[in-house]
Design a protein around this motif. Structure first.
Motif, PDB file in Angstrom:
ATOM      1  N   MET A  17     -16.174  62.825 101.791  1.00 19.55           N
ATOM      2  CA  MET A  17     -14.854  63.834 100.086  1.00 19.55           C
ATOM      3  C   MET A  17     -13.808  64.019 100.896  1.00 19.55           C
ATOM      4  O   MET A  17     -13.015  64.434 100.656  1.00 19.55           O
ATOM      5  N   VAL A  18     -14.467  65.101 102.144  1.00 18.47           N
ATOM      6  CA  VAL A  18     -13.078  65.470 103.381  1.00 18.47           C
ATOM      7  C   VAL A  18     -12.147  65.061 103.041  1.00 18.47           C
ATOM      8  O   VAL A  18     -10.987  65.590 102.824  1.00 18.47           O
ATOM      9  N   THR A  19     -12.065  63.826 104.118  1.00 13.58           N
ATOM     10  CA  THR A  19     -10.858  63.070 104.387  1.00 13.58           C
ATOM     11  C   THR A  19     -10.466  61.827 102.916  1.00 13.58           C
ATOM     12  O   THR A  19      -8.689  62.313 103.353  1.00 13.58           O
ATOM     13  N   ALA A  20     -10.581  62.037 102.087  1.00 12.38           N
ATOM     14  CA  ALA A  20     -10.866  61.526 101.631  1.00 12.38           C
ATOM     15  C   ALA A  20      -9.343  62.304 100.800  1.00 12.38           C
ATOM     16  O   ALA A  20      -8.552  62.276  99.884  1.00 12.38           O
ATOM     17  N   LEU A  21      -9.869  64.239 100.466  1.00  9.86           N
ATOM     18  CA  LEU A  21      -9.456  64.788  99.649  1.00  9.86           C
ATOM     19  C   LEU A  21      -7.907  65.020 100.891  1.00  9.86           C
ATOM     20  O   LEU A  21      -7.044  65.073  99.844  1.00  9.86           O
ATOM     21  N   LEU A  22      -7.944  65.195 102.135  1.00  7.54           N
ATOM     22  CA  LEU A  22      -7.250  64.677 102.761  1.00  7.54           C
ATOM     23  C   LEU A  22      -5.910  63.464 102.717  1.00  7.54           C
ATOM     24  O   LEU A  22      -5.094  63.801 102.567  1.00  7.54           O
ATOM     25  N   LEU A  23      -6.216  62.690 102.037  1.00  6.55           N
ATOM     26  CA  LEU A  23      -5.581  61.760 102.516  1.00  6.55           C
ATOM     27  C   LEU A  23      -4.724  61.434 100.944  1.00  6.55           C
ATOM     28  O   LEU A  23      -3.964  60.790 100.559  1.00  6.55           O
ATOM     29  N   LEU A  24      -6.094  62.122  99.978  1.00  9.68           N
ATOM     30  CA  LEU A  24      -5.231  61.736  98.481  1.00  9.68           C
ATOM     31  C   LEU A  24      -3.918  62.423  98.556  1.00  9.68           C
ATOM     32  O   LEU A  24      -2.525  61.751  98.344  1.00  9.68           O
ATOM     33  N   PRO A  25      -3.063  63.493  98.880  1.00  7.32           N
ATOM     34  CA  PRO A  25      -1.467  63.957  98.798  1.00  7.32           C
ATOM     35  C   PRO A  25      -0.650  62.371  99.753  1.00  7.32           C
ATOM     36  O   PRO A  25       0.510  62.471  99.357  1.00  7.32           O
ATOM     37  N   VAL A  26      -1.550  62.496 100.487  1.00  5.59           N
ATOM     38  CA  VAL A  26      -0.970  61.434 101.514  1.00  5.59           C
ATOM     39  C   VAL A  26      -0.164  59.559 101.285  1.00  5.59           C
ATOM     40  O   VAL A  26       0.949  59.259 100.889  1.00  5.59           O
ATOM     41  N   ALA A  27      -1.480  59.743  99.846  1.00  3.27           N
ATOM     42  CA  ALA A  27      -1.166  57.949  98.516  1.00  3.27           C
ATOM     43  C   ALA A  27       0.153  58.564  97.814  1.00  3.27           C
ATOM     44  O   ALA A  27       0.608  58.053  97.378  1.00  3.27           O
ATOM     45  N   GLY A  28      -0.065  60.101  97.512  1.00  4.45           N
ATOM     46  CA  GLY A  28       0.582  60.183  96.327  1.00  4.45           C
ATOM     47  C   GLY A  28       1.959  60.763  96.947  1.00  4.45           C
ATOM     48  O   GLY A  28       3.290  60.088  96.030  1.00  4.45           O
ATOM     49  N   ALA A  29       2.505  61.020  98.043  1.00  2.85           N
ATOM     50  CA  ALA A  29       3.916  60.957  98.901  1.00  2.85           C
ATOM     51  C   ALA A  29       3.796  59.071  99.075  1.00  2.85           C
ATOM     52  O   ALA A  29       5.501  58.713  98.453  1.00  2.85           O
ATOM     53  N   GLY A  30       2.855  58.307  99.552  1.00  4.78           N
ATOM     54  CA  GLY A  30       3.682  56.449  98.948  1.00  4.78           C
ATOM     55  C   GLY A  30       3.724  56.359  97.906  1.00  4.78           C
ATOM     56  O   GLY A  30       4.558  55.248  97.478  1.00  4.78           O
ATOM     57  N   ALA A  31       2.940  56.652  97.444  1.00  5.30           N
ATOM     58  CA  ALA A  31       3.365  56.358  95.689  1.00  5.30           C
ATOM     59  C   ALA A  31       5.243  56.684  94.839  1.00  5.30           C
ATOM     60  O   ALA A  31       5.615  55.840  94.754  1.00  5.30           O
ATOM     61  N   VAL A  32       5.154  58.333  95.686  1.00  6.59           N
ATOM     62  CA  VAL A  32       6.459  58.137  95.744  1.00  6.59           C
ATOM     63  C   VAL A  32       8.249  57.097  96.162  1.00  6.59           C
ATOM     64  O   VAL A  32       9.131  56.273  95.735  1.00  6.59           O
ATOM     65  N   PHE A  33       7.049  56.763  97.732  1.00  6.83           N
ATOM     66  CA  PHE A  33       8.325  55.685  98.685  1.00  6.83           C
ATOM     67  C   PHE A  33       7.888  54.157  97.665  1.00  6.83           C
ATOM     68  O   PHE A  33       8.591  53.610  97.412  1.00  6.83           O
ATOM     69  N   ALA A  34       6.857  53.684  96.893  1.00 10.77           N
ATOM     70  CA  ALA A  34       6.866  52.389  96.116  1.00 10.77           C
ATOM     71  C   ALA A  34       7.223  52.424  95.062  1.00 10.77           C
ATOM     72  O   ALA A  34       6.843  51.508  94.387  1.00 10.77           O
ATOM     73  N   ALA A  35       7.212  53.744  94.661  1.00  4.65           N
ATOM     74  CA  ALA A  35       7.392  53.428  92.921  1.00  4.65           C
ATOM     75  C   ALA A  35       8.907  52.320  92.896  1.00  4.65           C
ATOM     76  O   ALA A  35       9.287  51.647  91.632  1.00  4.65           O
TER      77      ALA A  35
END
Length: 424
Positions: A17-35
């Protein structure tokens, strides 16, 4: 550290759970580059591939693995807590994810092969850890059958993905890297694993959270039957490039969404007039998106959608991952992690059935920002992809990124406060 380690609810499932929560903002930033590539229809762009695996593996799958390590024994009636093997499995999966992400970002096919194989090993170990609980079961509720089917689909997804990256480095079957191979991987992973898991677990948890009697699981057999029939037909359609079968498969999934939406509506009606509940608000969004996806899928199956199939598939994938699946995970994390996993189930020794009846503040004001940003961002990004509007896609990705960061921060602060209270 010693005080935290002594807390009764901090099992080896917590790092998931902790790792997933740390990676969620990283995935959100990735969505900006993938848009922009997504809006242009380039679903195979490197930023899209990297972000997709950060969301599916780093966010959704890690959370699901941690939750199932905790929830499966409760569903089966097995008095067991995840031990060190779960921690080993977490480490293997995390290494695989790191290699996959590095391979996509740096475009190193050799690293991708290593990442695919290590991730596959972590998934197989996860499936084995859950499977070994089955002989000790005291009960087998129908949602467990759906969970078992979803874990089987996860193993198939990881196996297929490992074959794809090996084939990318040392070609042996060219179709693996075409629509046939990619479509199979997406259907098994997104629908077979994530959608089926959310649906199955919701039939077990959601009636308890809304305070109504479970619906005797009357519609769950139909939901699971239609869902798996649709998955099978879509896999056949992808492998054999059979357009008529693809429309039939999508129609079956649309029917699944319609039946599931009826049960969601019945459960959520029981919350009318109750105190505001942030989890329930997430499920209202899920209900709306279920209906939207079902109507869109049925319209495409009947030939009423003047949109290219590839673009419609990309739109549905974005809405499912950044909308439907993410909303389900966020909503359940507000209840399951701080209340079921730590405070009540282990610290007080209550059963899983007693937990939802306990009073708890499930509507923190701080939760409004991540809720609205995440919900609006996923929809706006999907709309930008569907309509080929890069500005809308980028705006949606930025909104989602803000919501993801705010959600992770909110959960981190609440967990730290809980840990300090329990350890004091």
């Amino acid at each position: 550290m010693n005080r935290l380690a002594a807390l009764p609810g901090y099992t080896p499932a917590v790092p998931f759970m902790v790792t997933a929560l740390l990676l969620l903002p990283v995935a959100g930033a990735g969505a900006v580059f993938a848009a922009a590539p997504l809006a242009a229809g380039n679903v195979r762009a490197w930023p899209v591939l990297a972000t997709n695996h950060l969301v599916t593996v780093g966010w959704a799958t890690l959370v699901a693995m941690g939750a199932l390590h905790q929830l499966t024994p409760a569903m089966l009636g097995v008095p067991a807590r995840p031990g060190r093997p779960a921690l080993v499995q977490f480490g293997v999966t995390l290494v695989g994810l790191g290699l996959l992400t590095a391979g996509f970002v740096a475009r190193w096919r050799g690293v991708l092969v290593a990442g695919g194989l290590v991730t596959w090993a972590g998934v197989v170990l996860f499936a084995w850890l859950l499977a070994r609980l089955a002989p000790r079961r005291r009960r087998w509720p129908l949602p467990v059958a759906g969970v078992a089917a979803s874990v089987g689909a996860l193993v198939l997804t990881a196996t297929w993905g490992a074959l794809m990256v090996v084939n990318w480095r040392w070609p042996f079957w060219l179709h693996l890297l075409t629509v046939a191979g990619i479509g199979t991987h997406v259907v098994l992973g997104l629908v077979g694993w994530l959608v089926q898991l959310v649906v199955s677990v919701s039939y077990y948890l959601l009636p308890r959270f809304v305070g109504v009697r479970p619906l005797a699981q009357g519609r769950l057999p139909a939901v699971l039957g239609l869902l798996n029939a649709g998955i099978a037909v879509l896999v056949v359609a992808a492998l054999w490039r059979w357009g008529a079968a693809a429309r039939l498969g999508v129609a079956l999934l649309a029917a699944t969404g319609g039946v599931y939406a009826v049960d969601l509506w019945t459960w959520l009606q029981a919350t009318r007039g109750a105190k505001p509940d942030l989890t329930i608000q997430h499920w209202w969004v899920i209900l709306a998106q279920t209906v939207l996806l079902a109507i869109g899928g049925l319209a495409w199956a009947l030939g009423w959608m003047p949109v290219a199939s590839s673009r419609l598939a990309a739109t549905a994938g974005v809405l499912l991952l950044l909308g439907w699946v993410t909303m389900a995970i966020m909503g359940q994390l507000y209840k399951v992690t701080p209340f079921l996993m730590w405070f009540y189930r282990y610290a007080r020794g209550l059963s899983a059935l007693e937990v939802p009846r306990l009073p708890a503040p499930y509507y923190p004001r701080e939760g409004r920002l991540p809720f609205y940003c995440s919900a609006a961002g996923g929809v706006a990004l999907a709309a930008g992809v569907l309509l080929r509007v890069p500005q809308a896609a980028l705006a949606g990705a930025v909104l989602f990124c803000v919501g993801a960061g705010a959600f992770s921060l909110l959960m981190a602060v609440s967990w730290m406060r809980a840990a300090l209270r329990m350890g004091s």
